[in-house]
Design a protein around this motif. Structure first.
Motif, mmCIF file in Angstrom:
data_model
loop_
_atom_site.group_PDB
_atom_site.id
_atom_site.type_symbol
_atom_site.label_atom_id
_atom_site.label_comp_id
_atom_site.label_asym_id
_atom_site.label_seq_id
_atom_site.Cartn_x
_atom_site.Cartn_y
_atom_site.Cartn_z
ATOM 1 N N LYS A 18 -7.587 11.121 -4.747
ATOM 2 C CA LYS A 18 -8.032 10.466 -5.979
ATOM 3 C C LYS A 18 -9.262 9.625 -5.680
ATOM 4 O O LYS A 18 -9.381 9.013 -4.620
ATOM 5 C CB LYS A 18 -6.921 9.611 -6.590
ATOM 6 C CG LYS A 18 -6.408 8.487 -5.709
ATOM 7 C CD LYS A 18 -5.246 7.760 -6.378
ATOM 8 C CE LYS A 18 -4.716 6.647 -5.484
ATOM 9 N NZ LYS A 18 -3.536 5.977 -6.074
ATOM 10 N N GLN A 38 -3.168 6.801 -14.126
ATOM 11 C CA GLN A 38 -3.012 6.111 -12.843
ATOM 12 C C GLN A 38 -3.794 4.812 -12.826
ATOM 13 O O GLN A 38 -3.351 3.809 -12.246
ATOM 14 C CB GLN A 38 -3.466 7.016 -11.690
ATOM 15 C CG GLN A 38 -2.476 8.104 -11.346
ATOM 16 C CD GLN A 38 -2.707 8.663 -9.950
ATOM 17 O OE1 GLN A 38 -3.036 7.934 -9.017
ATOM 18 N NE2 GLN A 38 -2.522 9.967 -9.815
ATOM 19 N N ARG A 97 -1.732 2.288 -14.683
ATOM 20 C CA ARG A 97 -0.578 1.841 -13.895
ATOM 21 C C ARG A 97 -0.990 0.906 -12.769
ATOM 22 O O ARG A 97 -0.184 0.110 -12.283
ATOM 23 C CB ARG A 97 0.169 3.043 -13.310
ATOM 24 C CG ARG A 97 0.960 3.841 -14.322
ATOM 25 C CD ARG A 97 1.993 4.723 -13.626
ATOM 26 N NE ARG A 97 1.386 5.689 -12.725
ATOM 27 C CZ ARG A 97 1.014 6.906 -13.075
ATOM 28 N NH1 ARG A 97 1.171 7.310 -14.337
ATOM 29 N NH2 ARG A 97 0.485 7.733 -12.192
#
Length: 523
Positions: free
Chosen positions: A183, A388, A391
């Motif tokens: 990522k 993501q 989060r």
């Protein structure tokens, strides 16, 4: 703090002020001055612009550490784009995934790697333009030759360097993702400049300094190495991969190159202390030793400080998402009786920190909780991963976005934070909460243990089983009886591993951290 809006502004100023000063050294190969590096990166800027690169685009860098790579990232920044450094030693498929994921417009790639990378990119339906650089050229000659050849086909008009805005992306660093795919951590010019300026006020570098460049460019430690050095007109000494893990050769290089500011993961410094024969060399130039990326076992840190007592030692902590966010200067000498790692220290002056419980409320000082960071050094988010990103942050009632590091800490009365472990490395065993990092810290107390990594595995009968992966300083490893007796003396019963697996050396990632994923795959 500086009012610079963009990361490459200070390098340009250094080049104007000290054009003849040496900017980057490739030991045994060559070097380049600030003026030459400025000119070479200008030429790349012009070529990228001709290829359609605009402010906000991404440019991939698939080069081994070299003057060419430094010029590539500077030229990318001058063109207004964000650079995306990719590990050239990793499988080409992984590099292609990263470059395709962030939709790079151009890739600057070594000739030996170009065909395989191109095939992988084509398989993903991506066809970015490529600037192919001949390898094994020093002092920027590889990139210079590639640009000369391109100019013969179509001359790139001279352009001006882009004056970026603070929120423009400067670089994207890819880290391991929980989904199994890398990522991309998006860092803006503001993120980078505020960090670089904090380093300036904390470590006070000068043009006379010689910085190590040990970390690969796709690792966040490289931001300090490269950009703090170039801001101050100092010299960057590139440490190649072939020397970077060879303790005797590395020890010789640090002395020969008169490195004054060293920065690396603790594992490298531990190797130097154990196997570098440091007493044979002159380290009078070395004035600061910085380390980050993992816990430094005290016995190895003490050994290093005893061998090299003059430098200032600083523990820098922070995930890629914040770069360094806390720091701690190690008081010397280290007491013989100390066995616990030093704190990660106080929050950096350009950031704020708090400790949260699982519900997102702040905990009382001294209580355990998750470290959260806010401020201009915190990433913009993960590339193309909005869920993501969401989060990863906790939004307070006052509108402050706090990045949740996932690290469990406690805050002392002096506002120093102590690292206790990872949120995601905590397991329950026999009704007890067990932090795997605590087991590792206990194992490191054994005099014969060189490396320790602990993993938990699902177990149908016990719920969870714990395996310790170890390597030893000595050819004769401790017996099972000896290691279990040691654990019984140093760990609670519920923390003693069920299984011990020995290696000559634990597997490492490209950034010299223990590769937990590969260890998982061995079981």
């Amino acid at each position: 703090m500086s009012t610079a809006a963009y990361l490459h502004e200070r390098f340009i100023a250094s080049a104007r002020q000290s054009a003849q000063a040496v900017a980057v050294v490739e030991p045994g190969k060559g070097s380049i001055t600030y003026g030459e590096l400025d000119s070479l990166s200008d030429r790349l800027r012009d070529r990228l612009t001709l290829l359609g690169v605009c402010r906000g685009d991404r440019v991939g860098i698939f080069l081994r550490k070299s003057v060419d790579a430094v010029a590539a990232l500077l030229g990318t920044l001058k063109a207004g784009a964000a650079y995306v450094p990719v590990d050239p030693g990793a499988p080409a498929a992984r590099g292609a995934y990263i470059l395709h994921n962030c939709a790079v417009k151009v890739v600057i790639v070594e000739a030996a790697l170009a065909d395989k990378l191109g095939a992988e990119l084509a398989g993903l339906g991506a066809m970015p333009a490529m600037i192919v650089v001949a390898e094994e050229r020093a002092g920027g000659s590889g990139l210079r030759t590639a640009l000369d050849a391109a100019d013969e086909q179509a001359m790139a008009p001279t352009t001006l360097s882009i004056h970026n805005q603070p929120q423009d992306l400067a670089y994207i660093l890819y880290t391991s993702g929980s989904t199994g795919q890398p990522k991309g951590v998006m860092l803006s010019h503001e993120n980078a400049v505020t960090f670089v300026d904090w380093c300036s006020e904390t470590f006070a570098p000068t043009a006379a300094d010689r910085f190590s460049s040990h970390a690969p460019f796709h690792f966040d430690l490289s931001i300090l190495d490269i950009h703090v050095c170039l801001k101050h007109g100092a010299t960057l000494v590139l440490v190649g991969e072939e020397i970077g893990k060879d303790a005797p050769r590395l020890a010789q290089l640090i002395a020969d190159e008169r490195i004054s500011i060293w920065y690396s993961a603790p594992s490298i410094l531990a190797l130097l202390a154990q196997f570098g024969n440091l007493a044979r060399h002159d380290y009078s130039a070395l004035r600061q030793v910085l380390f980050a990326g993992e816990v430094f076992p005290v016995k190895h840190l003490r050994a290093l400080c005893e061998l090299l007592p003059k430098p200032r030692y600083c523990n820098l902590y922070g995930p890629t998402e914040t770069n360094v966010c806390t720091w701690y200067e190690v008081p010397l000498p280290i007491p013989a009786e100390r066995s616990t790692p030093y704190p990660i220290g106080k929050v950096c002056s350009h950031l704020r920190a708090c400790v949260l419980n699982e519900e997102g409320a702040t905990v009382a000082r001294g209580s355990e909780g998750e470290l959260a960071i806010s401020g201009p050094g915190v990433m913009q988010g993960y590339w193309a991963l909005p869920e993501q990103t969401a989060r990863g942050f906790f939004n307070a009632d006052d509108g402050t976005a706090w990045y949740r590091t996932g690290d469990i800490v406690s805050e002392a009365e002096d506002a120093c934070y102590t690292y206790l472990g990872r949120r995601d490395r905590m397991v329950k065993r026999r009704g007890y909460r067990v932090e795997l990092g605590e087991i590792e810290a206990g194992l490191y107390r054994h005099a014969k243990i060189k490396e320790a990594a602990v993993l938990a595995f699902a177990d149908e009968q016990a719920g969870v089983s714990i395996t310790a992966f170890l390597s030893s300083h000595e050819e004769k490893r401790p017996s099972l009886i000896e290691i279990k007796r040691f654990c019984a003396e140093n760990l609670p019963l519920y923390m003693i591993p069920d299984r011990f697996v020995w290696f000559d050396s634990l597997p490492k990632t490209s950034t010299d951290k223990i590769d937990y994923q590969r260890l998982k795959e061995t079981c």
